[in-house]
Design an enzyme around this catalytic site. Structure first.
Site, mmCIF file in Angstrom:
data_model
loop_
_atom_site.group_PDB
_atom_site.id
_atom_site.type_symbol
_atom_site.label_atom_id
_atom_site.label_comp_id
_atom_site.label_asym_id
_atom_site.label_seq_id
_atom_site.Cartn_x
_atom_site.Cartn_y
_atom_site.Cartn_z
ATOM 1 N N GLU A 172 166.802 91.709 13.099
ATOM 2 C CA GLU A 172 166.180 92.906 12.507
ATOM 3 C C GLU A 172 164.941 92.515 11.700
ATOM 4 O O GLU A 172 164.807 92.851 10.517
ATOM 5 C CB GLU A 172 167.183 93.685 11.649
ATOM 6 C CG GLU A 172 168.315 94.253 12.474
ATOM 7 C CD GLU A 172 169.134 95.362 11.811
ATOM 8 O OE1 GLU A 172 168.974 95.608 10.604
ATOM 9 O OE2 GLU A 172 169.935 95.988 12.540
ATOM 10 N N GLU B 273 174.193 94.802 18.211
ATOM 11 C CA GLU B 273 174.880 95.565 17.155
ATOM 12 C C GLU B 273 175.003 96.996 17.626
ATOM 13 O O GLU B 273 174.000 97.653 17.911
ATOM 14 C CB GLU B 273 174.129 95.493 15.824
ATOM 15 C CG GLU B 273 174.230 94.129 15.170
ATOM 16 C CD GLU B 273 173.618 94.074 13.776
ATOM 17 O OE1 GLU B 273 173.690 95.076 13.035
ATOM 18 O OE2 GLU B 273 173.071 93.007 13.435
#
Ligand code: AHR
Length: 506
Positions: A173, A307
């Site tokens: 991220e 995720e």
């Protein structure tokens, strides 16, 4: 009645076992208490790993485990987690609850856990606050078999033989907690960092994963690929093996992340809204995949949905930074739908890691001291395990109805079908309706009459049913028998709010 037509002469793509992957972060009680209790714990363990948890994960056929984060990965300095435990540095886990991280679970413990699980390893390295040297030395420490400073250090710490890194995440991220980078900047950093990820083991190259988009950030996907492909064609082999995608299903959030909705108390309207939001995965995979096709038409780069899952409010009274949530039949349907979506896109989706393995977000297990329970999501992964490594078969669902209404309307049945190396066909189905059963005529285009059911199971219940430490078996996998032979296959009757796996053999 819906009709499922299976073209058992058309194998579409291999369903990579890693689509059934998991994720474990130094977050709340996932690593500590959930997986690792330490060698001196009274809870039965082998080298500190909980025996009950390891046994259940093996039964579920866990194929790969991602570690150490998540956001934690870009603050993790691996050297803090090696050597004698009493000397390991303590740090503050700033992302997750501000608790002290004593680093007693580090590199050696992760590889010991994966050895016990018999699963592949996915190490997520630190690009956000680390250095190229730190990342490259970690790879050397783990995988180098010759004489080198890092290999000597590993041996001095008690592990003579190198381990295998199957997948390496180059940051996590990085558009957010991993450094708040812009896509072009990250992509340049990716190019530089990945250069120094050496393949010491030669015949088994590390699969490198580039940080992909958050949800529908198509601009990120396009810009990262543009930048990585610019002046890079010569490097392309082994330059990037995967591009990640993160998407969480937030049941009630309308912009304010603090109002995600309860894990166990929700209305029928919220139930359908949740499923509809989860179904958005189909569009995300298709559209990001379409962009990837423009750069990588041969689909050599996997989409790694590393995720995903449902993210609700934490259980009342628990630390908000620990992300501990219960898990209901609604979660089971979310898992069943998404896994069917990933199977159907297995030409591009090569890995998916539900968040997270235990005690955090959509877990397959929950623990309380020495007690451990399996969640409804656990049973879906176990039921679907037969798809791992099998070939996706072309299948089409005709006369499928819809459930929910207005903006929450979505298809009633989700399905996927595969054939394993022994010719056994696995069909997995979700019935997303809260009220209506569904009869499904399953027809095979070739030799339909010759197939018999060899195994069938079901998970069903009311939408908010869940397992607790007092009542651990409210929702579980049970034998399914509501089917009968038909002319070209089989006819099944699925109860409302259910997930069925049915296996057919000649
Ligand atoms: O899974 C919880 C967090 O969600 C992860 O640390 C992060 O990558 C994502 O935002």
């Amino acid at each position: 009645m819906a009709k499922l037509v299976i073209n058992n002469e058309k194998k579409v793509s291999k369903i990579n076992p890693e689509i059934y992957g998991h994720f474990s972060e130094h977050l709340g009680r996932c690593i500590y208490e959930g997986l690792y209790v330490g060698e001196h714990s009274e809870i039965p363990n082998v080298n500190g790993m909980r025996t009950d948890v390891v046994t259940a994960l093996k039964e579920m056929k866990i194929p790969v485990l991602r570690w150490p984060g998540g956001c934690f990965a870009d603050e993790y300095h691996w050297m803090d987690g090696i050597g004698p435990k009493e000397k390991r540095k303590k740090m503050i886990n700033t992302h997750w609850g501000g608790v002290v991280e004593d680093n007693s679970f580090g590199t050696h413990e992760f590889f010991e856990l994966c050895k016990q699980l018999g699963c592949k390893t996915y190490v997520n390295a630190n690009l956000g606050s680390g250095t190229v040297r730190e990342m490259s030395e970690w790879v050397e420490y783990i995988t180098f078999n010759g004489v080198s400073p890092m290999a000597e250090l590993r041996k001095a710490n008690g592990h003579e033989e190198p381990w295998t890194i199957d997948y390496l995440g180059v940051g996590n991220e990085n558009w957010g907690c991993g450094g708040n980078m812009r896509p072009q900047y990250y992509a340049d950093e990716y190019r530089r960092y990945q250069t120094y990820v050496r393949n010491y083991s030669g015949n088994q190259p590390i699969q490198k994963i580039c940080c992909g988009a958050n949800v529908d950030d198509y601009h990120w996907t396009k810009t990262v690929l543009d930048t990585c492909f610019d002046h890079a064609p010569a490097h392309l082999h082994g330059f990037m093996d995967g591009l990640s995608l993160h998407y969480y299903t937030l049941p009630e959030t309308e912009g304010d992340w603090n109002v995600k909705g309860s894990a166990t108390k929700f209305t029928e309207e919220i139930f359908y809204q949740t499923l509809k939001r989860s179904y958005y995965m189909e569009e995300l995979v298709s559209r990001h995949g379409h962009i990837m096709d423009q750069y990588d038409p041969d689909k050599k780069i996997g989409m790694m949905v590393d995720e995903w899952g449902i993210w609700t409010d934490v259980e009342p009274g628990t630390n908000p930074g620990f992300l501990y949530q219960q898990n209901t039949m609604r979660d089971a349907l979310v898992a069943g739908m998404n896994l069917n979506i990933f199977n159907k896109h297995s030409d591009r989706v090569k890995m998916a890691n539900i968040a997270q393995l235990i005690n955090v977000l959509q877990s397959v297990m929950l623990t309380d001291g020495a007690q451990m329970i399996k969640t409804p999501t656990y049973y879906i992964f176990k039921m679907y395990a037969a798809h791992q490594g099998a070939m996706l078969l072309q299948s089409d669902l005709l006369e499928n109805g819809t459930v929910g209404s207005g903006k929450n309307e979505l298809p009633k049945i989700f399905e996927s079908v595969s054939e394993d190396e022994n010719g056994v066909i696995t069909v997995t189905l979700t019935n997303n309706s809260l009220e209506a059963a569904e009869e499904i005529e399953i027809n095979l285009t070739k030799d339909g009459a010759a197939y018999q059911v060899c195994e069938a199971s079901i998970v069903t219940g009311r939408m908010a049913d869940h397992n607790t430490f007092e009542n651990p078996d409210v929702v579980k996998e049970e034998t399914f028998s509501a089917y009968q032979k038909s002319e070209n296959g089989i006819r099944v009757t699925m109860p409302a709010c259910s997930i069925v796996s049915i296996r057919l053999q000649k």
